[in-house]
Design a protein around this motif. Structure first.
Motif, PDB file in Angstrom:
ATOM      1  N   CYS A  47       1.026  -1.156   0.068  1.00 62.41           N
ATOM      2  CA  CYS A  47       0.064  -0.024   0.116  1.00 62.41           C
ATOM      3  C   CYS A  47       0.801   1.156   0.165  1.00 62.41           C
ATOM      4  N   GLY A  48       2.058   1.450   0.482  1.00 62.64           N
ATOM      5  CA  GLY A  48       2.905   2.314   0.610  1.00 62.64           C
ATOM      6  C   GLY A  48       2.657   3.464   1.322  1.00 62.64           C
ATOM      7  N   ALA A 131       6.218   5.678 -10.389  1.00 61.55           N
ATOM      8  CA  ALA A 131       6.293   6.014  -8.978  1.00 61.55           C
ATOM      9  C   ALA A 131       5.049   5.818  -8.129  1.00 61.55           C
ATOM     10  N   ALA A 133       2.497   4.051  -8.593  1.00 63.11           N
ATOM     11  CA  ALA A 133       1.872   2.740  -8.478  1.00 63.11           C
ATOM     12  C   ALA A 133       2.273   1.883  -7.543  1.00 63.11           C
ATOM     13  N   GLY A 134       3.134   2.511  -6.528  1.00 59.77           N
ATOM     14  CA  GLY A 134       3.607   1.623  -5.519  1.00 59.77           C
ATOM     15  C   GLY A 134       2.921   2.211  -4.015  1.00 59.77           C
ATOM     16  N   ALA A 135       2.108   3.272  -4.258  1.00 61.25           N
ATOM     17  CA  ALA A 135       1.486   3.823  -2.970  1.00 61.25           C
ATOM     18  C   ALA A 135      -0.020   4.104  -3.323  1.00 61.25           C
TER      19      ALA A 135
ATOM     20  N   SER B 104       6.655  -2.686  -7.053  1.00 61.45           N
ATOM     21  CA  SER B 104       6.821  -1.422  -7.216  1.00 61.45           C
ATOM     22  C   SER B 104       8.030  -0.813  -7.366  1.00 61.45           C
ATOM     23  N   ARG B 105       8.036   0.619  -7.871  1.00 60.39           N
ATOM     24  CA  ARG B 105       9.483   1.249  -7.628  1.00 60.39           C
ATOM     25  C   ARG B 105       9.897   1.348  -5.825  1.00 60.39           C
ATOM     26  N   HIS B 106       9.000   1.246  -5.232  1.00 60.79           N
ATOM     27  CA  HIS B 106       9.323   1.232  -3.786  1.00 60.79           C
ATOM     28  C   HIS B 106      10.060  -0.159  -3.547  1.00 60.79           C
ATOM     29  N   VAL B 107       9.383  -1.287  -4.057  1.00 63.62           N
ATOM     30  CA  VAL B 107      10.046  -2.630  -3.609  1.00 63.62           C
ATOM     31  C   VAL B 107      11.517  -2.677  -4.363  1.00 63.62           C
ATOM     32  N   GLY B 230       1.607  -1.620 -12.317  1.00 58.95           N
ATOM     33  CA  GLY B 230       2.571  -1.688 -11.246  1.00 58.95           C
ATOM     34  C   GLY B 230       2.179  -2.889  -9.955  1.00 58.95           C
ATOM     35  N   LEU B 231       3.397  -3.247  -9.281  1.00 49.82           N
ATOM     36  CA  LEU B 231       2.922  -4.247  -8.115  1.00 49.82           C
ATOM     37  C   LEU B 231       1.959  -5.000  -8.204  1.00 49.82           C
TER      38      LEU B 231
END
Lengths: 168, 331
Positions: A47-48, A131, A133-135, B104-107, B230-231
Protein backbone atom coordinates in the motif's frame (compact mmCIF):
# COMPACT_ATOMS: atom_id res chain seq x y z
CA UNK A 1 15.33 -11.33 23.41
CA UNK A 2 18.34 -9.06 23.25
CA UNK A 3 17.95 -5.49 22.20
CA UNK A 4 20.72 -3.55 20.59
CA UNK A 5 21.20 0.19 20.92
CA UNK A 6 21.21 1.87 17.54
CA UNK A 7 21.34 5.50 16.42
CA UNK A 8 18.44 6.38 14.20
CA UNK A 9 18.83 9.64 12.27
CA UNK A 10 15.33 10.84 11.52
CA UNK A 11 14.90 14.19 9.76
CA UNK A 12 18.40 15.17 10.91
CA UNK A 13 17.75 14.42 14.59
CA UNK A 14 19.61 11.58 16.27
CA UNK A 15 17.75 9.11 18.47
CA UNK A 16 19.38 6.39 20.54
CA UNK A 17 16.88 3.56 20.52
CA UNK A 18 17.05 -0.04 21.72
CA UNK A 19 15.79 -2.34 18.98
CA UNK A 20 15.16 -6.06 18.70
CA UNK A 21 15.97 -7.77 15.38
CA UNK A 22 12.32 -8.31 14.50
CA UNK A 23 11.30 -4.68 14.90
CA UNK A 24 10.71 -2.83 11.65
CA UNK A 25 11.84 0.68 10.87
CA UNK A 26 8.13 1.57 10.86
CA UNK A 27 7.61 0.20 14.39
CA UNK A 28 10.55 2.15 15.76
CA UNK A 29 9.74 5.45 14.00
CA UNK A 30 6.16 5.34 15.26
CA UNK A 31 6.45 3.70 18.66
CA UNK A 32 9.86 4.80 19.94
CA UNK A 33 10.73 7.99 18.05
CA UNK A 34 7.01 8.85 18.37
CA UNK A 35 6.67 10.31 14.87
CA UNK A 36 3.31 8.96 13.82
CA UNK A 37 2.98 10.70 10.45
CA UNK A 38 4.36 7.56 8.84
CA UNK A 39 1.33 5.27 8.70
CA UNK A 40 0.93 1.58 9.35
CA UNK A 41 -1.17 0.06 6.59
CA UNK A 42 -0.94 -3.35 4.97
CA UNK A 43 2.48 -4.01 6.55
CA UNK A 44 3.30 -6.16 3.55
CA UNK A 45 4.64 -3.70 1.02
CA UNK A 46 1.53 -3.32 -1.09
CA UNK A 47 0.00 0.00 0.00
CA UNK A 48 2.93 2.40 0.43
CA UNK A 49 1.52 4.37 3.39
CA UNK A 50 4.69 3.63 5.37
CA UNK A 51 6.97 5.21 2.72
CA UNK A 52 10.01 7.10 3.99
CA UNK A 53 13.12 8.30 2.19
CA UNK A 54 16.43 6.55 2.78
CA UNK A 55 19.88 8.10 2.72
CA UNK A 56 19.93 8.16 -1.09
CA UNK A 57 16.54 9.88 -1.18
CA UNK A 58 14.78 6.85 -2.59
CA UNK A 59 11.35 5.76 -1.41
CA UNK A 60 11.62 2.89 1.05
CA UNK A 61 8.86 0.80 2.62
CA UNK A 62 9.52 1.12 6.35
CA UNK A 63 7.23 -1.85 7.07
CA UNK A 64 9.66 -4.14 5.20
CA UNK A 65 12.88 -2.67 6.60
CA UNK A 66 14.44 -4.00 9.78
CA UNK A 67 15.30 -1.14 12.14
CA UNK A 68 18.52 -2.91 13.09
CA UNK A 69 19.76 -2.37 9.52
CA UNK A 70 19.24 1.41 9.80
CA UNK A 71 21.87 2.17 12.44
CA UNK A 72 23.40 5.57 11.57
CA UNK A 73 21.59 5.82 8.23
CA UNK A 74 19.56 9.00 7.66
CA UNK A 75 15.81 8.66 7.15
CA UNK A 76 13.35 11.37 6.11
CA UNK A 77 9.74 11.04 7.22
CA UNK A 78 6.73 13.20 6.40
CA UNK A 79 7.53 15.32 9.49
CA UNK A 80 10.81 16.37 7.89
CA UNK A 81 9.43 17.47 4.54
CA UNK A 82 8.13 21.00 5.20
CA UNK A 83 10.48 23.96 5.56
CA UNK A 84 10.64 26.28 8.61
CA UNK A 85 7.82 28.52 7.51
CA UNK A 86 6.20 26.86 4.60
CA UNK A 87 5.08 23.56 3.26
CA UNK A 88 6.98 21.61 0.63
CA UNK A 89 5.68 22.30 -2.91
CA UNK A 90 4.27 18.76 -3.06
CA UNK A 91 2.37 19.33 0.19
CA UNK A 92 1.09 22.68 -1.08
CA UNK A 93 -0.12 21.13 -4.32
CA UNK A 94 -1.89 18.29 -2.47
CA UNK A 95 -3.75 20.92 -0.41
CA UNK A 96 -4.52 23.25 -3.29
CA UNK A 97 -5.70 20.58 -5.72
CA UNK A 98 -7.62 18.52 -3.20
CA UNK A 99 -5.52 15.37 -3.55
CA UNK A 100 -6.68 14.33 -0.09
CA UNK A 101 -9.90 12.74 1.01
CA UNK A 102 -9.65 10.55 4.11
CA UNK A 103 -5.95 11.35 4.40
CA UNK A 104 -4.68 7.91 5.39
CA UNK A 105 -2.52 7.55 2.29
CA UNK A 106 -1.37 11.17 2.16
CA UNK A 107 1.96 10.90 4.01
CA UNK A 108 2.96 7.91 1.90
CA UNK A 109 1.92 9.55 -1.35
CA UNK A 110 3.73 12.78 -0.51
CA UNK A 111 6.90 10.89 0.40
CA UNK A 112 6.57 8.87 -2.81
CA UNK A 113 6.12 11.99 -4.94
CA UNK A 114 8.95 13.82 -3.14
CA UNK A 115 11.31 10.88 -3.64
CA UNK A 116 10.48 10.89 -7.35
CA UNK A 117 11.02 14.66 -7.71
CA UNK A 118 14.23 14.63 -5.67
CA UNK A 119 15.68 12.14 -8.14
CA UNK A 120 14.04 13.44 -11.31
CA UNK A 121 12.81 17.06 -11.17
CA UNK A 122 10.91 16.78 -14.45
CA UNK A 123 9.45 13.27 -14.72
CA UNK A 124 7.23 12.34 -17.64
CA UNK A 125 3.80 10.76 -17.31
CA UNK A 126 5.23 7.24 -17.35
CA UNK A 127 7.71 8.00 -14.56
CA UNK A 128 4.95 9.56 -12.42
CA UNK A 129 2.73 6.53 -12.94
CA UNK A 130 5.58 4.17 -12.18
CA UNK A 131 6.37 5.91 -8.89
CA UNK A 132 2.76 6.31 -7.77
CA UNK A 133 1.91 2.67 -8.54
CA UNK A 134 3.62 1.71 -5.29
CA UNK A 135 1.41 3.89 -3.08
CA UNK A 136 -2.34 3.43 -3.05
CA UNK A 137 -5.16 5.88 -2.53
CA UNK A 138 -8.58 4.28 -2.36
CA UNK A 139 -10.56 7.56 -2.25
CA UNK A 140 -9.28 9.72 -5.08
CA UNK A 141 -8.51 7.07 -7.65
CA UNK A 142 -5.12 8.74 -8.02
CA UNK A 143 -6.51 11.33 -10.45
CA UNK A 144 -6.26 14.32 -8.11
CA UNK A 145 -3.00 12.95 -6.77
CA UNK A 146 -1.55 12.98 -10.27
CA UNK A 147 -2.88 16.48 -10.90
CA UNK A 148 -1.22 17.64 -7.66
CA UNK A 149 2.09 16.01 -8.56
CA UNK A 150 2.07 17.62 -12.02
CA UNK A 151 1.28 21.02 -10.46
CA UNK A 152 4.03 20.56 -7.87
CA UNK A 153 6.47 19.88 -10.70
CA UNK A 154 5.40 23.10 -12.45
CA UNK A 155 5.75 25.09 -9.21
CA UNK A 156 9.20 23.63 -8.49
CA UNK A 157 10.41 24.26 -12.05
CA UNK A 158 9.13 27.86 -11.82
CA UNK A 159 10.81 28.32 -8.41
CA UNK A 160 14.10 27.00 -9.76
CA UNK A 161 13.89 29.33 -12.78
CA UNK A 162 13.12 32.32 -10.52
CA UNK A 163 16.09 31.47 -8.32
CA UNK A 164 18.36 31.20 -11.38
CA UNK A 165 17.32 34.59 -12.77
CA UNK A 166 17.65 36.11 -9.28
CA UNK A 167 21.20 34.83 -9.11
CA UNK A 168 22.05 36.59 -12.39
CA UNK B 1 1.11 -8.16 10.85
CA UNK B 2 4.05 -8.55 13.18
CA UNK B 3 7.30 -10.31 12.54
CA UNK B 4 8.13 -13.35 14.66
CA UNK B 5 11.22 -13.30 16.86
CA UNK B 6 14.53 -14.16 15.23
CA UNK B 7 18.22 -13.54 15.64
CA UNK B 8 20.02 -11.28 13.20
CA UNK B 9 23.51 -11.73 11.78
CA UNK B 10 25.35 -9.28 9.60
CA UNK B 11 28.60 -10.97 8.57
CA UNK B 12 31.57 -8.69 7.92
CA UNK B 13 32.84 -10.75 5.01
CA UNK B 14 31.67 -13.32 2.50
CA UNK B 15 33.82 -15.97 4.18
CA UNK B 16 32.12 -15.30 7.48
CA UNK B 17 28.71 -15.42 5.77
CA UNK B 18 29.51 -18.78 4.13
CA UNK B 19 30.88 -20.21 7.38
CA UNK B 20 27.69 -19.22 9.20
CA UNK B 21 25.53 -20.60 6.38
CA UNK B 22 27.52 -23.84 6.39
CA UNK B 23 26.95 -24.56 10.06
CA UNK B 24 23.44 -23.18 10.56
CA UNK B 25 21.72 -25.08 7.76
CA UNK B 26 18.03 -24.57 7.24
CA UNK B 27 17.46 -22.72 10.51
CA UNK B 28 18.97 -19.69 8.80
CA UNK B 29 17.27 -17.53 6.18
CA UNK B 30 19.30 -15.33 3.86
CA UNK B 31 18.11 -11.71 3.92
CA UNK B 32 18.64 -9.56 0.82
CA UNK B 33 16.29 -6.59 0.47
CA UNK B 34 13.65 -8.27 2.62
CA UNK B 35 10.70 -7.33 0.42
CA UNK B 36 9.57 -10.93 0.06
CA UNK B 37 11.20 -12.71 3.00
CA UNK B 38 9.81 -10.36 5.65
CA UNK B 39 6.28 -10.76 4.25
CA UNK B 40 6.65 -14.55 4.35
CA UNK B 41 7.86 -14.32 7.94
CA UNK B 42 4.88 -12.16 8.85
CA UNK B 43 2.60 -14.76 7.25
CA UNK B 44 4.46 -17.45 9.22
CA UNK B 45 5.28 -19.28 5.98
CA UNK B 46 8.89 -19.59 7.07
CA UNK B 47 10.18 -19.88 10.60
CA UNK B 48 13.95 -19.44 10.60
CA UNK B 49 15.81 -19.11 13.88
CA UNK B 50 18.02 -16.39 12.42
CA UNK B 51 18.42 -14.09 9.44
CA UNK B 52 21.74 -13.63 7.67
CA UNK B 53 21.97 -10.22 6.03
CA UNK B 54 24.11 -10.40 2.89
CA UNK B 55 23.08 -7.23 1.07
CA UNK B 56 26.12 -5.21 2.11
CA UNK B 57 28.74 -7.80 1.22
CA UNK B 58 31.14 -6.22 -1.32
CA UNK B 59 31.54 -9.56 -3.12
CA UNK B 60 27.85 -9.41 -4.07
CA UNK B 61 28.05 -5.88 -5.49
CA UNK B 62 28.80 -4.51 -8.90
CA UNK B 63 27.94 -4.72 -12.59
CA UNK B 64 30.96 -5.35 -14.81
CA UNK B 65 32.04 -6.76 -18.15
CA UNK B 66 35.22 -8.86 -18.31
CA UNK B 67 37.76 -8.98 -21.15
CA UNK B 68 35.84 -11.75 -22.90
CA UNK B 69 32.66 -9.66 -22.83
CA UNK B 70 30.81 -11.62 -20.12
CA UNK B 71 28.46 -9.46 -18.10
CA UNK B 72 28.61 -10.07 -14.33
CA UNK B 73 25.85 -8.78 -12.08
CA UNK B 74 26.35 -9.14 -8.33
CA UNK B 75 23.48 -10.78 -6.47
CA UNK B 76 23.33 -7.92 -3.97
CA UNK B 77 22.60 -5.30 -6.64
CA UNK B 78 19.36 -3.37 -6.16
CA UNK B 79 16.70 -3.83 -8.80
CA UNK B 80 16.23 -0.06 -9.26
CA UNK B 81 19.93 0.35 -10.04
CA UNK B 82 19.80 -2.51 -12.55
CA UNK B 83 16.57 -1.40 -14.26
CA UNK B 84 18.16 1.96 -15.04
CA UNK B 85 21.74 0.77 -15.58
CA UNK B 86 22.93 2.26 -18.90
CA UNK B 87 24.69 -0.95 -19.92
CA UNK B 88 21.62 -3.10 -19.31
CA UNK B 89 19.26 -0.63 -20.97
CA UNK B 90 21.47 -0.38 -24.08
CA UNK B 91 22.68 -3.96 -24.50
CA UNK B 92 20.14 -6.11 -22.66
CA UNK B 93 16.84 -4.21 -23.05
CA UNK B 94 14.76 -7.30 -22.29
CA UNK B 95 16.55 -7.77 -18.98
CA UNK B 96 16.11 -4.11 -18.01
CA UNK B 97 12.39 -4.38 -18.88
CA UNK B 98 12.01 -7.54 -16.80
CA UNK B 99 13.72 -6.06 -13.76
CA UNK B 100 11.58 -2.94 -14.06
CA UNK B 101 8.50 -5.18 -14.05
CA UNK B 102 9.24 -6.51 -10.54
CA UNK B 103 6.98 -5.14 -7.79
CA UNK B 104 6.69 -1.38 -7.42
CA UNK B 105 9.37 1.30 -7.53
CA UNK B 106 9.38 1.17 -3.72
CA UNK B 107 10.01 -2.57 -3.77
CA UNK B 108 12.74 -2.29 -6.42
CA UNK B 109 14.50 0.36 -4.32
CA UNK B 110 15.00 -2.31 -1.66
CA UNK B 111 14.95 -5.68 -3.42
CA UNK B 112 18.10 -7.41 -4.70
CA UNK B 113 18.67 -9.47 -7.82
CA UNK B 114 19.72 -12.46 -5.71
CA UNK B 115 16.45 -12.24 -3.82
CA UNK B 116 14.47 -12.23 -7.05
CA UNK B 117 16.39 -15.27 -8.35
CA UNK B 118 15.57 -17.16 -5.15
CA UNK B 119 11.98 -15.89 -4.88
CA UNK B 120 9.83 -18.67 -3.40
CA UNK B 121 6.89 -19.82 -5.50
CA UNK B 122 3.54 -18.30 -4.62
CA UNK B 123 -0.02 -19.50 -4.46
CA UNK B 124 -3.26 -17.79 -3.53
CA UNK B 125 -3.96 -20.59 -1.05
CA UNK B 126 -0.69 -20.35 0.87
CA UNK B 127 0.48 -16.74 0.67
CA UNK B 128 -2.11 -15.71 3.21
CA UNK B 129 -2.18 -15.14 6.96
CA UNK B 130 -1.96 -18.09 9.29
CA UNK B 131 -5.61 -17.67 10.29
CA UNK B 132 -6.77 -17.58 6.67
CA UNK B 133 -4.80 -20.71 5.86
CA UNK B 134 -6.19 -22.41 8.94
CA UNK B 135 -9.72 -22.20 7.55
CA UNK B 136 -9.10 -25.08 5.16
CA UNK B 137 -7.06 -28.22 4.84
CA UNK B 138 -3.33 -27.75 4.60
CA UNK B 139 -1.86 -28.23 1.12
CA UNK B 140 1.45 -29.70 -0.05
CA UNK B 141 3.25 -26.50 0.85
CA UNK B 142 1.81 -26.34 4.35
CA UNK B 143 2.49 -29.97 5.20
CA UNK B 144 -0.76 -31.35 3.83
CA UNK B 145 -1.34 -33.88 1.04
CA UNK B 146 -3.43 -31.99 -1.46
CA UNK B 147 -3.13 -29.19 -3.98
CA UNK B 148 -6.12 -26.84 -3.84
CA UNK B 149 -5.44 -25.59 -7.38
CA UNK B 150 -4.81 -28.80 -9.30
CA UNK B 151 -6.63 -31.47 -7.34
CA UNK B 152 -4.80 -34.32 -9.04
CA UNK B 153 -1.32 -32.86 -8.47
CA UNK B 154 1.07 -35.05 -6.55
CA UNK B 155 3.33 -32.14 -5.59
CA UNK B 156 3.10 -28.41 -4.97
CA UNK B 157 2.20 -26.48 -8.14
CA UNK B 158 2.69 -22.96 -6.73
CA UNK B 159 3.75 -20.44 -9.33
CA UNK B 160 7.23 -19.21 -10.03
CA UNK B 161 6.88 -15.50 -10.73
CA UNK B 162 10.30 -13.88 -10.46
CA UNK B 163 10.29 -11.57 -13.48
CA UNK B 164 14.06 -11.31 -13.92
CA UNK B 165 14.40 -15.06 -14.41
CA UNK B 166 12.79 -15.64 -17.85
CA UNK B 167 14.74 -12.65 -19.20
CA UNK B 168 18.03 -14.02 -17.87
CA UNK B 169 17.36 -17.56 -19.11
CA UNK B 170 16.55 -16.14 -22.56
CA UNK B 171 20.03 -14.57 -22.49
CA UNK B 172 21.48 -17.98 -21.59
CA UNK B 173 22.69 -16.64 -18.23
CA UNK B 174 24.70 -18.69 -15.77
CA UNK B 175 24.61 -18.57 -12.01
CA UNK B 176 27.65 -18.37 -9.76
CA UNK B 177 27.14 -20.13 -6.41
CA UNK B 178 29.58 -20.40 -3.54
CA UNK B 179 29.74 -22.26 -0.26
CA UNK B 180 32.53 -22.72 2.27
CA UNK B 181 33.41 -25.86 0.23
CA UNK B 182 33.98 -23.96 -3.00
CA UNK B 183 32.38 -22.40 -6.03
CA UNK B 184 30.24 -23.75 -8.86
CA UNK B 185 28.61 -22.37 -11.95
CA UNK B 186 25.48 -23.66 -13.62
CA UNK B 187 23.06 -22.52 -16.31
CA UNK B 188 20.28 -20.53 -14.68
CA UNK B 189 17.79 -22.71 -16.56
CA UNK B 190 19.09 -25.73 -14.60
CA UNK B 191 18.77 -23.94 -11.25
CA UNK B 192 14.99 -24.37 -11.00
CA UNK B 193 12.99 -27.52 -10.25
CA UNK B 194 9.44 -28.41 -11.18
CA UNK B 195 8.30 -28.39 -7.57
CA UNK B 196 6.69 -25.51 -5.73
CA UNK B 197 8.46 -26.34 -2.46
CA UNK B 198 11.95 -27.50 -3.39
CA UNK B 199 12.02 -24.98 -6.19
CA UNK B 200 15.74 -24.77 -6.86
CA UNK B 201 18.91 -26.80 -6.51
CA UNK B 202 20.68 -24.47 -4.09
CA UNK B 203 22.55 -26.81 -1.75
CA UNK B 204 22.62 -26.25 2.02
CA UNK B 205 25.33 -23.70 2.79
CA UNK B 206 25.33 -22.26 -0.73
CA UNK B 207 24.83 -18.61 -1.58
CA UNK B 208 24.03 -16.97 -4.92
CA UNK B 209 26.98 -14.70 -5.69
CA UNK B 210 26.38 -13.36 -9.19
CA UNK B 211 24.72 -13.86 -12.55
CA UNK B 212 26.90 -14.19 -15.64
CA UNK B 213 25.54 -13.31 -19.08
CA UNK B 214 27.67 -14.67 -21.95
CA UNK B 215 28.84 -12.27 -24.66
CA UNK B 216 26.46 -12.15 -27.60
CA UNK B 217 24.80 -9.42 -29.57
CA UNK B 218 21.13 -10.20 -29.12
CA UNK B 219 17.88 -8.39 -29.49
CA UNK B 220 15.80 -8.95 -26.35
CA UNK B 221 12.29 -8.21 -25.12
CA UNK B 222 10.26 -8.93 -21.97
CA UNK B 223 6.51 -8.52 -21.61
CA UNK B 224 4.27 -9.09 -18.61
CA UNK B 225 0.53 -9.55 -18.46
CA UNK B 226 -0.80 -8.63 -15.03
CA UNK B 227 -3.93 -7.15 -13.48
CA UNK B 228 -2.14 -3.81 -12.94
CA UNK B 229 1.05 -2.47 -14.50
CA UNK B 230 2.61 -1.76 -11.12
CA UNK B 231 2.97 -4.06 -8.14
CA UNK B 232 1.35 -7.25 -9.33
CA UNK B 233 2.61 -10.70 -10.02
CA UNK B 234 2.12 -11.66 -13.64
CA UNK B 235 -0.63 -13.86 -14.99
CA UNK B 236 2.02 -14.74 -17.55
CA UNK B 237 5.29 -13.22 -18.69
CA UNK B 238 7.41 -13.88 -21.74
CA UNK B 239 11.04 -13.11 -22.48
CA UNK B 240 12.71 -13.53 -25.84
CA UNK B 241 16.28 -13.08 -27.06
CA UNK B 242 17.19 -13.33 -30.72
CA UNK B 243 20.55 -13.58 -32.47
CA UNK B 244 21.01 -12.94 -36.20
CA UNK B 245 18.71 -11.20 -38.64
CA UNK B 246 14.97 -11.40 -39.18
CA UNK B 247 15.49 -13.39 -42.35
CA UNK B 248 18.18 -15.70 -40.96
CA UNK B 249 17.93 -15.92 -37.16
CA UNK B 250 20.86 -17.76 -35.58
CA UNK B 251 19.51 -18.27 -32.09
CA UNK B 252 16.24 -17.74 -30.30
CA UNK B 253 15.17 -18.46 -26.76
CA UNK B 254 11.60 -17.81 -25.66
CA UNK B 255 10.95 -18.29 -21.95
CA UNK B 256 7.56 -18.05 -20.24
CA UNK B 257 7.22 -17.11 -16.57
CA UNK B 258 4.36 -17.07 -14.03
CA UNK B 259 2.67 -20.03 -15.72
CA UNK B 260 4.05 -22.92 -13.71
CA UNK B 261 6.36 -23.90 -10.89
CA UNK B 262 9.39 -23.04 -13.01
CA UNK B 263 10.15 -20.94 -16.07
CA UNK B 264 9.25 -22.75 -19.30
CA UNK B 265 11.34 -22.65 -22.45
CA UNK B 266 9.14 -22.67 -25.58
CA UNK B 267 11.16 -24.98 -27.83
CA UNK B 268 8.52 -25.53 -30.53
CA UNK B 269 7.88 -21.84 -31.09
CA UNK B 270 11.59 -21.08 -31.32
CA UNK B 271 12.15 -23.95 -33.75
CA UNK B 272 9.56 -22.57 -36.16
CA UNK B 273 11.20 -19.12 -36.19
CA UNK B 274 14.71 -20.58 -36.57
CA UNK B 275 13.53 -22.60 -39.56
CA UNK B 276 11.38 -19.98 -41.30
CA UNK B 277 12.78 -16.63 -40.10
CA UNK B 278 10.66 -13.86 -38.59
CA UNK B 279 7.69 -13.33 -40.86
CA UNK B 280 4.04 -12.62 -40.19
CA UNK B 281 3.16 -16.21 -40.98
CA UNK B 282 5.94 -17.79 -38.89
CA UNK B 283 5.06 -15.56 -35.91
CA UNK B 284 1.46 -16.79 -36.07
CA UNK B 285 2.63 -20.39 -36.29
CA UNK B 286 5.06 -19.91 -33.39
CA UNK B 287 2.32 -18.36 -31.25
CA UNK B 288 0.02 -21.30 -31.97
CA UNK B 289 2.78 -23.78 -31.12
CA UNK B 290 3.43 -22.29 -27.66
CA UNK B 291 0.73 -24.39 -26.00
CA UNK B 292 2.57 -27.62 -26.90
CA UNK B 293 5.49 -26.59 -24.67
CA UNK B 294 3.47 -25.32 -21.75
CA UNK B 295 2.21 -28.63 -20.44
CA UNK B 296 0.38 -28.41 -17.14
CA UNK B 297 -0.42 -24.79 -16.35
CA UNK B 298 -1.52 -23.55 -12.95
CA UNK B 299 -4.61 -21.44 -13.63
CA UNK B 300 -5.06 -19.34 -10.52
CA UNK B 301 -7.67 -16.58 -10.77
CA UNK B 302 -8.17 -17.54 -14.39
CA UNK B 303 -10.44 -20.04 -16.17
CA UNK B 304 -8.88 -23.23 -17.58
CA UNK B 305 -7.00 -22.59 -20.78
CA UNK B 306 -6.75 -18.85 -20.17
CA UNK B 307 -3.02 -18.78 -19.56
CA UNK B 308 -2.28 -20.83 -22.65
CA UNK B 309 -4.24 -18.37 -24.75
CA UNK B 310 -2.47 -15.52 -22.95
CA UNK B 311 0.97 -16.95 -23.72
CA UNK B 312 -0.01 -17.31 -27.37
CA UNK B 313 -0.66 -13.57 -27.44
CA UNK B 314 2.57 -12.82 -25.58
CA UNK B 315 4.59 -14.89 -28.07
CA UNK B 316 3.07 -12.87 -30.89
CA UNK B 317 3.90 -9.60 -29.09
CA UNK B 318 7.46 -10.56 -28.18
CA UNK B 319 8.27 -11.79 -31.68
CA UNK B 320 6.80 -8.70 -33.30
CA UNK B 321 8.80 -6.47 -30.96
CA UNK B 322 11.97 -8.47 -31.59
CA UNK B 323 11.36 -8.16 -35.31
CA UNK B 324 11.19 -4.36 -35.03
CA UNK B 325 14.00 -3.90 -32.49
CA UNK B 326 17.43 -2.76 -33.65
CA UNK B 327 20.40 -4.92 -32.77
CA UNK B 328 22.21 -3.31 -29.80
CA UNK B 329 25.48 -1.58 -30.67
CA UNK B 330 28.67 -3.64 -30.43
CA UNK B 331 29.92 -1.77 -27.39
Amino acid sequence: MTRQLITLIVNGDRYQVPVAPHETLLDVIRDQVALTGTKRGCTSGACGVCTVQGEDGRAVLSCLALAIEWDNRPVTTIEGVAGEDELHPVQKAFLEYGAVQCGACTPGLIMTAKALLDENPDPDEEAINEALAGALCRCTGHIKVKIAVREAIKAMVADAAAEDSHGV
Amino acid sequence: MQLPLFEYHRPASLDEALATLGTAGSSLAVLGGGTDLLINLKLRLERPRALLSVRELPELAGVSVDAAGTLRIGAGERLTDLATHPLLVARYPGLAQAIRAVGSRHVRNMATLGGNLCLPTRCWYTNQSEGWRGSQLPCWKTEGQVCHVIKTASNCRAIHSADSVPALIALDARLLLRSSQGERELPLADFYRDDGIENNVLAPGELVIAVLVPPARLRSVFVKAAARTGLDYGYATLAGALGGSNRAPKSLLLVAGSVGTMPMVLHQSARIILADGLTEASIEAAADAARDDLGEVTNLFTPPGYKKRLVRGLVRRVLNELRRQKLPAAD
